[in-house]
Motif scaffolding. Sequence first.
Motif, PDB file in Angstrom:
ATOM      1  N   SER A 281      16.646 -11.998   9.861  1.00  0.00           N
ATOM      2  CA  SER A 281      16.830 -11.988   8.404  1.00  0.00           C
ATOM      3  C   SER A 281      18.242 -12.392   8.001  1.00  0.00           C
ATOM      4  CB  SER A 281      16.479 -10.619   7.823  1.00  0.00           C
ATOM      5  OG  SER A 281      17.350  -9.625   8.329  1.00  0.00           O
ATOM      6  N   GLY A 282      19.242 -11.933   8.728  1.00  0.00           N
ATOM      7  CA  GLY A 282      20.619 -12.311   8.423  1.00  0.00           C
ATOM      8  C   GLY A 282      20.875 -13.784   8.660  1.00  0.00           C
ATOM      9  N   MET A 283      20.261 -14.314   9.699  1.00  0.00           N
ATOM     10  CA  MET A 283      20.445 -15.721  10.055  1.00  0.00           C
ATOM     11  C   MET A 283      19.891 -16.652   8.971  1.00  0.00           C
ATOM     12  SD  MET A 283      19.053 -17.675  13.513  1.00  0.00           S
ATOM     13  CE  MET A 283      18.959 -16.112  14.323  1.00  0.00           C
ATOM     14  N   PHE A 284      18.762 -16.253   8.382  1.00  0.00           N
ATOM     15  CA  PHE A 284      18.095 -17.097   7.393  1.00  0.00           C
ATOM     16  C   PHE A 284      18.257 -16.602   5.965  1.00  0.00           C
ATOM     17  CE2 PHE A 284      15.343 -17.746  11.254  1.00  0.00           C
ATOM     18  CZ  PHE A 284      15.841 -19.007  11.553  1.00  0.00           C
ATOM     19  N   GLY A 285      18.961 -15.492   5.787  1.00  0.00           N
ATOM     20  CA  GLY A 285      19.177 -14.956   4.443  1.00  0.00           C
ATOM     21  C   GLY A 285      17.911 -14.401   3.797  1.00  0.00           C
ATOM     22  N   ILE A 286      17.042 -13.842   4.620  1.00  0.00           N
ATOM     23  CA  ILE A 286      15.793 -13.269   4.131  1.00  0.00           C
ATOM     24  C   ILE A 286      16.010 -11.770   3.934  1.00  0.00           C
ATOM     25  CG2 ILE A 286      13.341 -12.895   4.626  1.00  0.00           C
ATOM     26  CD1 ILE A 286      13.558 -15.230   6.642  1.00  0.00           C
ATOM     27  N   GLU A 287      15.568 -11.279   2.784  1.00  0.00           N
ATOM     28  CA  GLU A 287      15.675  -9.843   2.548  1.00  0.00           C
ATOM     29  C   GLU A 287      14.454  -9.155   3.150  1.00  0.00           C
ATOM     30  OE1 GLU A 287      15.874  -6.694  -1.110  1.00  0.00           O
ATOM     31  OE2 GLU A 287      16.760  -8.680  -1.410  1.00  0.00           O
ATOM     32  N   VAL A 288      14.710  -8.346   4.176  1.00  0.00           N
ATOM     33  CA  VAL A 288      13.636  -7.654   4.880  1.00  0.00           C
ATOM     34  C   VAL A 288      14.035  -6.198   5.067  1.00  0.00           C
ATOM     35  CG1 VAL A 288      12.293  -7.534   7.016  1.00  0.00           C
ATOM     36  CG2 VAL A 288      13.018  -9.753   6.153  1.00  0.00           C
ATOM     37  N   ARG A 289      13.150  -5.312   4.630  1.00  0.00           N
ATOM     38  CA  ARG A 289      13.341  -3.876   4.865  1.00  0.00           C
ATOM     39  C   ARG A 289      11.990  -3.291   5.240  1.00  0.00           C
ATOM     40  NH1 ARG A 289      16.301  -3.660  -0.592  1.00  0.00           N
ATOM     41  NH2 ARG A 289      14.149  -4.022  -1.094  1.00  0.00           N
ATOM     42  N   PHE A 290      11.903  -2.856   6.465  1.00  0.00           N
ATOM     43  CA  PHE A 290      10.673  -2.211   6.923  1.00  0.00           C
ATOM     44  C   PHE A 290      10.985  -0.765   7.283  1.00  0.00           C
ATOM     45  CE2 PHE A 290       9.618  -6.588   8.569  1.00  0.00           C
ATOM     46  CZ  PHE A 290       8.634  -6.837   7.647  1.00  0.00           C
ATOM     47  N   THR A 291      10.088   0.120   6.916  1.00  0.00           N
ATOM     48  CA  THR A 291      10.170   1.483   7.411  1.00  0.00           C
ATOM     49  C   THR A 291       9.205   1.596   8.588  1.00  0.00           C
ATOM     50  OG1 THR A 291       8.427   2.255   5.935  1.00  0.00           O
ATOM     51  CG2 THR A 291      10.716   2.400   5.110  1.00  0.00           C
ATOM     52  N   VAL A 292       9.401   2.596   9.396  1.00  0.00           N
ATOM     53  CA  VAL A 292       8.505   2.810  10.530  1.00  0.00           C
ATOM     54  C   VAL A 292       7.058   2.992  10.050  1.00  0.00           C
ATOM     55  CG1 VAL A 292       7.958   4.353  12.460  1.00  0.00           C
ATOM     56  CG2 VAL A 292      10.336   3.656  12.048  1.00  0.00           C
ATOM     57  N   PRO A 293       6.803   3.767   8.983  1.00  0.00           N
ATOM     58  CA  PRO A 293       5.414   3.893   8.529  1.00  0.00           C
ATOM     59  C   PRO A 293       4.780   2.551   8.128  1.00  0.00           C
ATOM     60  CG  PRO A 293       6.733   5.645   7.563  1.00  0.00           C
ATOM     61  CD  PRO A 293       7.688   4.707   8.255  1.00  0.00           C
ATOM     62  N   VAL A 294       5.556   1.656   7.524  1.00  0.00           N
ATOM     63  CA  VAL A 294       5.013   0.348   7.140  1.00  0.00           C
ATOM     64  C   VAL A 294       4.605  -0.427   8.388  1.00  0.00           C
ATOM     65  CG1 VAL A 294       5.614  -1.931   6.202  1.00  0.00           C
ATOM     66  CG2 VAL A 294       6.159   0.127   4.908  1.00  0.00           C
ATOM     67  N   VAL A 295       5.464  -0.455   9.388  1.00  0.00           N
ATOM     68  CA  VAL A 295       5.156  -1.205  10.613  1.00  0.00           C
ATOM     69  C   VAL A 295       3.964  -0.581  11.334  1.00  0.00           C
ATOM     70  CG1 VAL A 295       6.050  -1.954  12.847  1.00  0.00           C
ATOM     71  CG2 VAL A 295       7.527  -2.037  10.840  1.00  0.00           C
ATOM     72  N   LEU A 296       3.924   0.742  11.411  1.00  0.00           N
ATOM     73  CA  LEU A 296       2.797   1.398  12.083  1.00  0.00           C
ATOM     74  C   LEU A 296       1.476   1.162  11.347  1.00  0.00           C
ATOM     75  CD1 LEU A 296       4.384   4.786  13.213  1.00  0.00           C
ATOM     76  CD2 LEU A 296       3.805   2.795  14.632  1.00  0.00           C
TER      77      LEU A 296
ATOM     78  N   TRP B 246       0.816  -1.209   0.000  1.00  0.00           N
ATOM     79  CA  TRP B 246       0.000   0.000   0.000  1.00  0.00           C
ATOM     80  C   TRP B 246       0.853   1.264   0.000  1.00  0.00           C
ATOM     81  CZ3 TRP B 246      -3.539   2.588   4.016  1.00  0.00           C
ATOM     82  CH2 TRP B 246      -4.675   3.107   3.395  1.00  0.00           C
ATOM     83  N   LEU B 247       1.954   1.240   0.755  1.00  0.00           N
ATOM     84  CA  LEU B 247       2.834   2.414   0.831  1.00  0.00           C
ATOM     85  C   LEU B 247       3.915   2.406  -0.252  1.00  0.00           C
ATOM     86  CD1 LEU B 247       3.254   2.765   4.703  1.00  0.00           C
ATOM     87  CD2 LEU B 247       1.793   4.119   3.183  1.00  0.00           C
ATOM     88  N   GLY B 248       3.932   1.356  -1.065  1.00  0.00           N
ATOM     89  CA  GLY B 248       4.919   1.277  -2.132  1.00  0.00           C
ATOM     90  C   GLY B 248       6.345   1.193  -1.620  1.00  0.00           C
TER      91      GLY B 248
END
Length: 174
Positions: free
Chosen positions: A128-143, A42-44
């Motif tokens: 994410s580092g342990m499992f090699g998962i690419e994860v990027r969250f911004t504060v607005p996405v989490v909120l 939704w937030l792109g």
Amino acid sequence: MVSTIKKNPTPPGITIWVLVTLLWGTVFYWTSIFMLQLASFWLGEGPFDPSRSEQWQVYGIQVVVLILFALVAMLVKNLIEPGGQKQIERWQNISEGKGEKIFVSFAGSLATSFFFTALTAVVFLASSGMFGIEVRFTVPVVLLAALFNIAVGIAASLVVGFVFLIGKVGRKKG
């Protein structure tokens, strides 16, 4: 007729704390993943689309975090209120029909759904580092995901309320 209420009720022990935390933590873990995906889209902010195996790997870490959280929460609660008298009184009020009727622990459901979304995001980021998962969250996405997940908290509160109504929990005796 024999009363089902103990003469000297005690606050919940470790087992109850851990099981309840695992129950709600698990429900909100899976709904949080969906809400984080929705908010990211939704937030792109880029896709958040972990595979099923990645979700289960992170869930393994989440379970450990949830158990630790339950134990710390129980410890803090016991430090703040030794003996858990307010909690015991709340249970007695519910069993006597003086508790909520439909929305059971409404405020708690809202706070829990919001908190567990943030916890899920943090566990994904941390593992994410342990499992090699690419994860990027911004504060607005989490909120935003946490706000979306509040709807799940309201639904959970209603479901528990209906279970109580159907099971006649909290009906006045006599």
